[in-house]
Scaffold this motif. Structure first.
Motif, PDB file in Angstrom:
ATOM      1  N   THR A  36     -32.243  64.121  -0.197  1.00  0.00           N
ATOM      2  CA  THR A  36     -32.502  65.452  -0.730  1.00  0.00           C
ATOM      3  C   THR A  36     -32.715  66.431   0.418  1.00  0.00           C
ATOM      4  N   GLY A  37     -31.823  67.409   0.542  1.00  0.00           N
ATOM      5  CA  GLY A  37     -32.017  68.476   1.511  1.00  0.00           C
ATOM      6  C   GLY A  37     -32.938  69.530   0.911  1.00  0.00           C
ATOM      7  N   LYS A  38     -33.772  70.150   1.722  1.00  0.00           N
ATOM      8  CA  LYS A  38     -34.709  71.145   1.188  1.00  0.00           C
ATOM      9  C   LYS A  38     -34.842  72.323   2.145  1.00  0.00           C
ATOM     10  N   GLY A  62     -37.734  77.366   6.607  1.00  0.00           N
ATOM     11  CA  GLY A  62     -37.911  75.996   7.073  1.00  0.00           C
ATOM     12  C   GLY A  62     -36.930  75.049   6.413  1.00  0.00           C
ATOM     13  N   PHE A  63     -36.402  74.103   7.187  1.00  0.00           N
ATOM     14  CA  PHE A  63     -35.454  73.118   6.674  1.00  0.00           C
ATOM     15  C   PHE A  63     -36.069  71.716   6.778  1.00  0.00           C
ATOM     16  N   GLY A  64     -35.682  70.848   5.861  1.00  0.00           N
ATOM     17  CA  GLY A  64     -36.156  69.476   5.897  1.00  0.00           C
ATOM     18  C   GLY A  64     -35.262  68.575   5.070  1.00  0.00           C
ATOM     19  N   VAL A  65     -35.550  67.293   5.087  1.00  0.00           N
ATOM     20  CA  VAL A  65     -34.779  66.330   4.308  1.00  0.00           C
ATOM     21  C   VAL A  65     -35.690  65.192   3.857  1.00  0.00           C
ATOM     22  N   TYR A 125     -39.622  58.710   1.762  1.00  0.00           N
ATOM     23  CA  TYR A 125     -39.820  59.469   3.001  1.00  0.00           C
ATOM     24  C   TYR A 125     -39.722  60.959   2.700  1.00  0.00           C
ATOM     25  N   LYS A 126     -40.758  61.705   3.095  1.00  0.00           N
ATOM     26  CA  LYS A 126     -40.768  63.149   2.910  1.00  0.00           C
ATOM     27  C   LYS A 126     -40.980  63.809   4.274  1.00  0.00           C
ATOM     28  N   SER A 127     -40.009  64.561   4.712  1.00  0.00           N
ATOM     29  CA  SER A 127     -40.112  65.205   6.021  1.00  0.00           C
ATOM     30  C   SER A 127     -40.953  66.464   5.929  1.00  0.00           C
ATOM     31  N   GLY A 128     -41.352  66.961   7.100  1.00  0.00           N
ATOM     32  CA  GLY A 128     -41.945  68.279   7.172  1.00  0.00           C
ATOM     33  C   GLY A 128     -40.842  69.322   7.199  1.00  0.00           C
TER      34      GLY A 128
END
Length: 435
Positions: A119-121, A75-78, A65-68
């Motif tokens: 994974t936080g991004k 921008g933040f995502g996980v 799973y790759k979030s936007g």
């Protein structure tokens, strides 16, 4: 991973998010379910170690799973990576060392095993910070994906494309999870029994021209080694369907910290010039790849200096049996051998063909032969080895089985520095987009 750090990262990110921001994340999200059916058969044809044959069959599932990203300047995502392995056939005496399937306390293959990676991004402009589960593919660190589930690492990585034609990468790796394990370990090298939790790296790829790419990377595994990598890749177009690619690689690897002192637990195994387990290596290689239409011919040579074996991360000497299995950024890192022993000189050649040129899209085949000599080991100074690999892949192009992939890997090696082996791998893979 360090779950306390990761939880803190997610908490801070969540505080900054509005309902609209969460909507942005979900609308740009992607999810894929990958499935891999893997049969592995390795026959050690000589030597006294038991068992002489490893035979395992398993089914792997990997939900990726790759979030936007949230809107705004930052921008933040996980991302999330869920993995499940199911044993289809194996048993005591055929499952060895958790090479693909984890073993229980009685050395029998477990029925199933699983793990979850988060994974936080954070993204700003053309730069991205990722912290959590990583699957790196860099000259100084390559995650191994040679079994039913891949090896993963835990840490942080920054990738920046702020400058035209230049990609910069840096970060720190702290833990690893082996391809046949559910448990994290620290980091180590072959022979090292003490863990390190600090692998720092930095480097980049510079596209000098559309045909020429230059690479430089630096890495340091605390108390084991420092490594510098220099790479040059050039593609010369001979005509519309012909090209000649040149790939040059050079590694400079030196001892660091406790390994420099030959401290017990931090020594590498195998031959070292002074017999002290201290890392001291220079490895270079050159490969030429001629491509015309559907076929490609590769010819190359690799030289490993005689101070010690070529070294990169490898957790196989730690207590966790499932930590075994690593990959090296070498042309010679193949199905059975890596041809990376001290003093080894290796010539290799490969023929590959894409049958799309004959009207059979999806079918590809290759055969490679490698021959190494001048190997230095603790038992001899001029040993030899060779390996022959055959790879056949087919992806169904239409019908009910469209995009299902079938693969066969067959390898044979004879070595004076290791056990002779025959190996077969049969792989069926399929990927389903969910979002």
């Amino acid at each position: 991973m360090n779950r306390k750090k990761l939880s803190t990262t997610f908490a801070l990110a969540c505080v900054a998010l509005s309902n609209h921001a969460f909507a942005d994340i979900l609308s740009d999200s992607k999810a894929t379910l990958g499935m891999r059916n893997f049969y592995f058969n390795n026959d050690n044809r000589d030597g006294t170690a038991a068992p002489s044959k490893t035979e395992e069959w398993a089914q792997g599932f990997m939900l990726d799973y790759k979030s936007g990203y949230t809107g705004g300047t930052v921008g933040f995502g996980v991302d999330a990576l869920g993995m499940l392995g199911v044993t289809l056939d194996s048993g005591k005496g055929r499952n060895v060392g958790s090479t693909m399937i984890p073993s229980d306390s009685d050395n029998r293959a477990v029925d199933e095993w699983s793990r979850l990676g988060l994974t936080g991004k954070v993204k700003m402009s053309k730069s991205e910070l990722r912290y959590g589960t990583l699957i790196p593919k860099l000259p100084i660190l390559v995650a191994n994906d040679g079994r039913v589930l891949p090896q993963t690492f835990e840490g942080g990585q920054i990738t920046s494309d702020e400058f035209k034609d230049l990609t910069l990468i840096g970060g720190r790796i702290e833990h690893a999870t082996g391809r046949g394990s559910t448990d994290q370990t620290g980091l180590s090298v072959v022979g090292g029994t003490r863990e390190s939790n600090k692998f720092d790296f930095a480097g980049g790829d510079w596209k000098v021209t559309k045909d020429l790419t230059a690479q430089y990377y630096y890495a340091n595994l605390d108390n084991y080694y420092t490594q510098q990598f220099f790479g040059l890749i050039h593609t010369f177009a001979l005509s519309d369907n012909q090209s000649l690619k040149t790939d040059l690689r050079y590694f400079k690897t030196d001892s660091s910290g406790e390994n420099s002192s030959g401290t017990s637990g931090y020594r590498i195994s195998g031959y070292t010039k002074n017999g002290d387990g201290v890392i001291d290596n220079r490895t270079w290689s050159a490969a030429l790849i001629y491509t015309k239409g559907g076929y490609a011919l590769t010819a190359g040579y690799q030289s490993v200096s005689d101070g010690s074996n070529f070294t990169q991360l490898n957790q196989g000497s730690l207590v966790d049996k499932g930590a075994v299995g690593s990959s090296l950024y070498l042309y010679t890192d193949r199905l059975l051998q890596s041809f990376n022993r001290a003093g080894e000189k290796t010539a290799f050649g490969q023929y590959a063909y894409d049958f799309a040129a004959l009207g059979i899209p999806g079918l590809k085949a290759s055969i490679i032969y490698l021959s190494g000599d001048n190997i230095k080991t603790t038992s001899g100074n001029d040993q030899k080895e060779w390996e022959r690999d055959i790879i056949l892949d087919y992806v169904v192009q239409s019908g009910a089985l469209k995009n299902v992939g079938f693969g066969w890997r067959n390898a044979k090696s004879n070595s004076e520095a290791a056990r002779n082996q025959d190996q077969n791998r049969l792989i069926v893979s399929y990927s389903i987009p969910l979002l």
